[in-house]
Scaffold this active site. Structure first.
Site, short mmCIF file in Angstrom:
data_model
loop_
_atom_site.label_atom_id
_atom_site.label_comp_id
_atom_site.label_asym_id
_atom_site.label_seq_id
_atom_site.Cartn_x
_atom_site.Cartn_y
_atom_site.Cartn_z
N ALA A 75 0.82 -1.21 0.00
CA ALA A 75 0.00 0.00 0.00
C ALA A 75 0.85 1.26 0.00
CB ALA A 75 -0.94 -0.01 1.21
N THR A 76 2.03 1.21 0.61
CA THR A 76 2.90 2.39 0.60
C THR A 76 3.28 2.76 -0.83
OG1 THR A 76 3.78 2.03 2.82
CG2 THR A 76 5.15 3.30 1.30
N ASN A 155 -6.04 4.32 10.57
CA ASN A 155 -5.37 3.15 11.14
C ASN A 155 -5.18 3.22 12.64
OD1 ASN A 155 -3.53 5.25 10.00
ND2 ASN A 155 -1.99 4.11 11.15
N CYS A 328 4.13 1.87 11.82
CA CYS A 328 5.21 2.56 11.13
C CYS A 328 5.87 3.63 11.99
CB CYS A 328 4.69 3.19 9.84
SG CYS A 328 4.13 1.97 8.64
#
Length: 395
Positions: A75-76, A155, A328
């Site tokens: 997804a990044t 998230n 992250c």
């Protein structure tokens, strides 16, 4: 019941055994190990067919045309390709981008990079529950706005944004709309045949698929163009070069197939478990929800335990795998930028814990977590001067 209990499903999920078994069929000499770009022999044809099947499985879950699915490393990368690719291709149309201050770093850092390249970015501050209003988005639009990028589900706090209304606004103004759906696909219904979304990013490892693979939806009608960010071979219709990792793609397809079958039942059960968890936590004095229980995703619960340091609490909860922010940024000692953006002080942000539940979470695990939290918080507050002052003031 095995310890520690995993309550960090928003960071990653274990691969479903059916996914792992499927992937193994595409790794060794006994399986389908060919390069899907090798179209001169059967090994390549079989690999290409496997990729096509997976592409269809992903498209079916999100209501897209398989030709609109572009594979990436995760997804990044999908966020980077969407934001940089659209901004670069349409730069003559405008150099202004609108996003939200609570987006994932994969979006925020990409926007920051574009600022270095001469783009202007407006970072919207959400309301106290993390949501954006349509008026906020509309008031930020300018004549030179080329892209709006807003995540579907946050998230950290789980708030669900109204991407349908934002998309309608962008469509009416001729502005490209990108959605980071990493935390929503496979957990909330997504129908890109109905949603006015131009670009949408997906992950596999958030819904029991493998790490290292993701995808970007690129709308065909209206036809959205992107400037490629990786060159060398023209794979994925020229948008993302690189040999396709068939085993990972097959794993992602299988995970999406399973999600389509189980999503409704999974989220009903997980939603009930989250309510059970909150009911137990809410019996503890001086706790509050960050975000919104009513408008949040069923699997995420972010709680502030007032007068308790979050890092100390995480250490005390060694039998629970939880986090104080996104995976992250969890190594950072800084308080969550998401919680600060919705108005929490550094102290309250530091006192907050994210619980994220998943397909394998059980009632027994939730009940154990509640008991452990109650004991740990009572013990930690015994050594807290702020707690003693609060109690003295309330008596």
């Amino acid at each position: 019941m095995k310890l520690p209990i995993y309550l960090d499903y928003s960071a990653t999920t274990p691969a479903d055994p059916r996914v792992a078994a499927k992937m193994m069929q595409y790794l060794t000499q006994d399986g389908t190990f060919g390069n899907p770009a090798s179209r001169s022999h059967r090994f390549g044809w079989q690999a290409e067919e496997a990729v096509d099947v997976a592409r269809n499985q992903i498209a079916e879950l999100v209501g897209a045309d398989p030709r609109e699915i572009v594979f990436t490393s995760g997804a990044t990368e999908a966020n980077n390709l969407a934001i940089k690719g659209a901004a670069s291709f349409y730069r003559e149309k405008g150099r202004h981008i609108v996003t939200c201050a609570t987006e994932h770093k994969a979006v925020l850092d990409t926007c920051a990079q574009l600022e270095h390249e001469g783009f202007s970015v407006t970072y919207l501050t959400p309301q106290s529950d993390g949501s954006l209003t349509l008026r906020q988005v509309e008031s930020a639009l300018r004549d030179d706005t080329v892209l709006v990028t807003i995540m579907h589900v946050n998230n950290e706090i789980g708030v669900v944004q109204d991407i349908a209304s934002i998309g309608e606004l962008c469509r009416a103004r001729g502005i490209i709309f990108h959605v980071d759906a990493t935390q929503s696909v496979g957990k909330l219904p997504v129908d890109l045949g109905q949603l006015p979304v131009d670009l949408m990013s997906f992950s596999a490892h958030k819904i029991y698929g493998p790490k290292g693979i993701g995808a970007l939806y690129v709308c065909r009608r209206p036809h959205i163009r992107l400037e490629a960010q990786i060159h060398g071979g023209g794979h994925e219709r020229g948008m993302r070069s690189g040999t396709l990792p068939v085993h990972q793609i097959v794993g992602m397809g299988e995970a999406y197939r399973i999600a389509k079958e189980t999503m409704a039942d999974d989220m009903t059960r997980i939603g009930a478990l989250r309510r059970r968890l909150w009911q137990g936590i809410n019996r503890i004095e001086a706790v509050s929800v960050n975000g919104s229980l009513e408008h949040g995703a069923a699997n995420i619960l972010n709680v502030c335990f007032h007068y308790v340091d979050g890092e100390s609490l995480v250490m005390a909860l060694k039998d629970l795998a939880v986090s104080t922010g996104s995976a992250c940024t969890s190594a950072s000692m800084e308080p969550s930028y998401v919680l600060r953006a919705i108005g929490l002080s550094d102290e309250l942000a530091h006192s907050s814990i994210r619980f994220s539940l998943g397909r394998l979470t059980s009632e027994e695990e939730i009940d154990y977590a509640i008991q452990l939290l109650q004991k740990s918080i009572t013990r930690l507050r015994e050594h807290s001067p702020a707690w003693r002052a609060f109690k003295a003031g309330s008596e």
